[in-house]
Design an enzyme around this catalytic site. Structure first.
Site, mmCIF file in Angstrom:
data_model
loop_
_atom_site.group_PDB
_atom_site.id
_atom_site.type_symbol
_atom_site.label_atom_id
_atom_site.label_comp_id
_atom_site.label_asym_id
_atom_site.label_seq_id
_atom_site.Cartn_x
_atom_site.Cartn_y
_atom_site.Cartn_z
ATOM 1 N N ARG A 104 0.878 -1.180 0.000
ATOM 2 C CA ARG A 104 0.000 0.000 0.000
ATOM 3 C C ARG A 104 0.907 1.218 0.000
ATOM 4 O O ARG A 104 1.741 1.391 0.883
ATOM 5 C CB ARG A 104 -0.898 0.020 1.247
ATOM 6 C CG ARG A 104 -1.572 1.364 1.439
ATOM 7 C CD ARG A 104 -2.650 1.371 2.468
ATOM 8 N NE ARG A 104 -3.825 0.679 1.987
ATOM 9 C CZ ARG A 104 -5.036 0.801 2.548
ATOM 10 N NH1 ARG A 104 -5.221 1.595 3.584
ATOM 11 N NH2 ARG A 104 -6.071 0.143 2.059
ATOM 12 N N HIS A 131 -7.607 0.708 -6.203
ATOM 13 C CA HIS A 131 -7.798 -0.091 -4.978
ATOM 14 C C HIS A 131 -8.528 -1.388 -5.350
ATOM 15 O O HIS A 131 -9.677 -1.607 -4.978
ATOM 16 C CB HIS A 131 -8.605 0.727 -3.956
ATOM 17 C CG HIS A 131 -8.582 0.162 -2.567
ATOM 18 N ND1 HIS A 131 -7.798 -0.909 -2.201
ATOM 19 C CD2 HIS A 131 -9.257 0.531 -1.445
ATOM 20 C CE1 HIS A 131 -7.992 -1.168 -0.914
ATOM 21 N NE2 HIS A 131 -8.873 -0.327 -0.434
ATOM 22 N N GLN A 134 -10.374 -3.901 -2.765
ATOM 23 C CA GLN A 134 -11.683 -3.481 -2.250
ATOM 24 C C GLN A 134 -12.801 -3.911 -3.192
ATOM 25 O O GLN A 134 -13.890 -4.283 -2.764
ATOM 26 C CB GLN A 134 -11.704 -1.951 -2.075
ATOM 27 C CG GLN A 134 -13.005 -1.444 -1.491
ATOM 28 C CD GLN A 134 -13.218 -1.877 -0.055
ATOM 29 O OE1 GLN A 134 -12.340 -1.727 0.766
ATOM 30 N NE2 GLN A 134 -14.400 -2.418 0.263
ATOM 31 N N ASP A 219 -17.142 7.429 -1.448
ATOM 32 C CA ASP A 219 -15.880 7.289 -0.704
ATOM 33 C C ASP A 219 -15.576 8.661 -0.103
ATOM 34 O O ASP A 219 -16.224 9.664 -0.444
ATOM 35 C CB ASP A 219 -14.770 6.832 -1.683
ATOM 36 C CG ASP A 219 -13.454 6.514 -0.988
ATOM 37 O OD1 ASP A 219 -13.435 6.349 0.251
ATOM 38 O OD2 ASP A 219 -12.414 6.411 -1.697
ATOM 39 N N CYS A 259 -16.204 1.898 1.024
ATOM 40 C CA CYS A 259 -15.059 1.048 1.386
ATOM 41 C C CYS A 259 -14.645 1.219 2.836
ATOM 42 O O CYS A 259 -13.987 0.346 3.386
ATOM 43 C CB CYS A 259 -13.889 1.331 0.446
ATOM 44 S SG CYS A 259 -13.228 3.000 0.544
ATOM 45 N N ARG A 287 -13.606 -8.350 2.792
ATOM 46 C CA ARG A 287 -12.193 -8.151 2.464
ATOM 47 C C ARG A 287 -11.414 -9.420 2.811
ATOM 48 O O ARG A 287 -10.550 -9.859 2.071
ATOM 49 C CB ARG A 287 -11.607 -6.952 3.237
ATOM 50 C CG ARG A 287 -12.192 -5.592 2.874
ATOM 51 C CD ARG A 287 -11.832 -5.164 1.465
ATOM 52 N NE ARG A 287 -10.400 -5.153 1.233
ATOM 53 C CZ ARG A 287 -9.589 -4.153 1.557
ATOM 54 N NH1 ARG A 287 -10.076 -3.052 2.094
ATOM 55 N NH2 ARG A 287 -8.284 -4.208 1.298
HETATM 56 N N1 NVA Z 1 -9.858 6.784 -1.362
HETATM 57 C C1 NVA Z 1 -9.454 6.385 -0.044
HETATM 58 C C2 NVA Z 1 -9.715 4.932 0.175
HETATM 59 C C3 NVA Z 1 -9.369 4.440 1.555
HETATM 60 C C4 NVA Z 1 -9.576 2.966 1.747
HETATM 61 C C5 NVA Z 1 -7.990 6.709 0.151
HETATM 62 O O1 NVA Z 1 -7.194 6.497 -0.776
HETATM 63 O O2 NVA Z 1 -7.617 7.181 1.221
HETATM 64 N N1 CP Z 2 -11.171 0.102 2.837
HETATM 65 C C1 CP Z 2 -9.890 0.018 3.204
HETATM 66 O O1 CP Z 2 -8.997 -0.274 2.411
HETATM 67 O O2 CP Z 2 -9.677 0.263 4.525
HETATM 68 P P1 CP Z 2 -8.278 0.463 5.245
HETATM 69 O O3 CP Z 2 -7.725 1.777 4.787
HETATM 70 O O4 CP Z 2 -8.632 0.479 6.714
HETATM 71 O O5 CP Z 2 -7.346 -0.660 4.900
#
Ligand code: NVA
Ligand code: CP
Length: 303
Positions: A104, A131, A134, A219, A259, A287
């Site tokens: 990540r 992502h 998800q 989101d 998500c 997940r």
């Molecule tokens: N769009 C959000 C998703 C978090 C799971 C981010 O990138 O922070």
């Molecule tokens: N939805 C998701 O990816 O959550 P986290 O940021 O908690 O991993």
């Protein structure tokens, strides 16, 4: 032979994704019945997190444990990833000792570079662009509740961000229609929209996108790395909150997904997030199951 990666939903065919979801549903059923399933005994997943996470970290670590393997958490704070060691070098070294790498991070190019130099499968656990993990959980949730999503209408409301991009890819692979409503200046990447072809419709308002939709998704307004923009974005995105009024425009039995983490009162009202149409807790739990199916496929060559 180059390893198989999961960097984008487009790395798998529609049939492969449907097989994965069917397996995820089976893996979930077995777990609930207390049946042990340990095909990854002796396998190790390195998990590189350059951004925060609750769901992704817990689900991958729990998933590897349940599959009989082990997960190793790596952060830039206490590895050389945060001290300038090139990602290429890190990829060579880490992949020589583990069976898979979850990453990540910020720039999507970092995920791609890691994958290019890794001798083991790389899974994208979220980048600024995509992502995909998800979406496996979101699709599993839909399949469990409503059957195949092919031909359904999905509304994406809010930021044209990593989640929106992965929804566009999902529309292509699963064959659903995706209505997208984003404020000016926050539309998804044109190249990703173009690749979505006829499946994608850019709408002028949240109401236009939500009308008669079978699934409404949103989101956060400020993703990780955009925290300092939140105040400005709160003004820009004000007309894009998913509230009861917007859900009333969707189909009578429309579902709501997010998500998570969610901000009640910003991108979604509390009564929608905590209401009867919301399936966010099932979505979050999935997940675990969906990624276990993915891990079996990539690390065990199974599924
Ligand atoms: N769009 C959000 C998703 C978090 C799971 C981010 O990138 O922070
Ligand atoms: N939805 C998701 O990816 O959550 P986290 O940021 O908690 O991993």
């Amino acid at each position: 032979m180059a390893p198989r990666h999961f960097i984008s939903l487009l790395d798998f065919s529609g049939d492969e994704l449907r097989d994965l979801i069917a397996h995820a549903i089976e893996v979930k059923r077995e777990l609930k019945k207390g049946i042990e399933h340990r095909p990854l005994a002796g396998k190790l997943l390195a998990m590189i997190f350059e951004k925060s996470s609750t769901r992704t970290r817990v689900s991958f670590e729990a998933g590897m444990f349940q599959l009989g393997g082990h997960a190793m958490f790596l952060s830039p704070r206490d590895s050389h990833l945060g001290r300038g060691e090139p990602i290429e070098d890190s990829a060579r070294v880490i992949s020589s000792m583990v069976d898979g790498i979850l990453v990540r991070t910020f720039g999507h190019d970092r995920v791609e570079t890691l994958a290019r130099h890794s001798s083991v499968p790389v899974i994208n656990g979220l980048s600024d662009l995509l992502h995909p993990c998800q979406l496996l959980a979101d699709m599993q949730t839909w399949f469990e509740l409503r059957g195949d999503i092919g031909g359904a209408t999905v509304a994406w409301i809010g930021d044209g961000n990593n989640m929106c991009h992965s929804y566009i890819n999902a529309a292509v692979r699963f064959g659903f229609r995706l209505n997208i409503a984003c404020p000016d200046g926050h539309a998804p990447e044109p190249a990703i929209v173009d690749a979505g072809g006829d499946a994608i419709r850019l709408c002028g308002s949240a109401a236009e996108a939500a009308r008669d939709a079978d699934l409404v998704v949103t989101d956060v307004w400020a993703s990780m790395g955009q925290e300092e923009e939140l105040e400005a974005r709160t003004r820009i995105f004000a007309a894009y909150q998913v509230d009861r009024e917007l859900m009333a425009l969707a189909g009578a039995d429309a579902l709501f997904m997010h998500c998570l983490p969610a901000h009640r009162g910003e991108e979604v009202s509390a009564d929608v997030l905590d209401g009867a149409q919301s399936v966010v807790w099932q979505e979050a739990e999935n997940r675990l199951h969906a990624q276990k199916a993915l891990l079996e496929r990539l690390l065990g060559g199974i599924v």
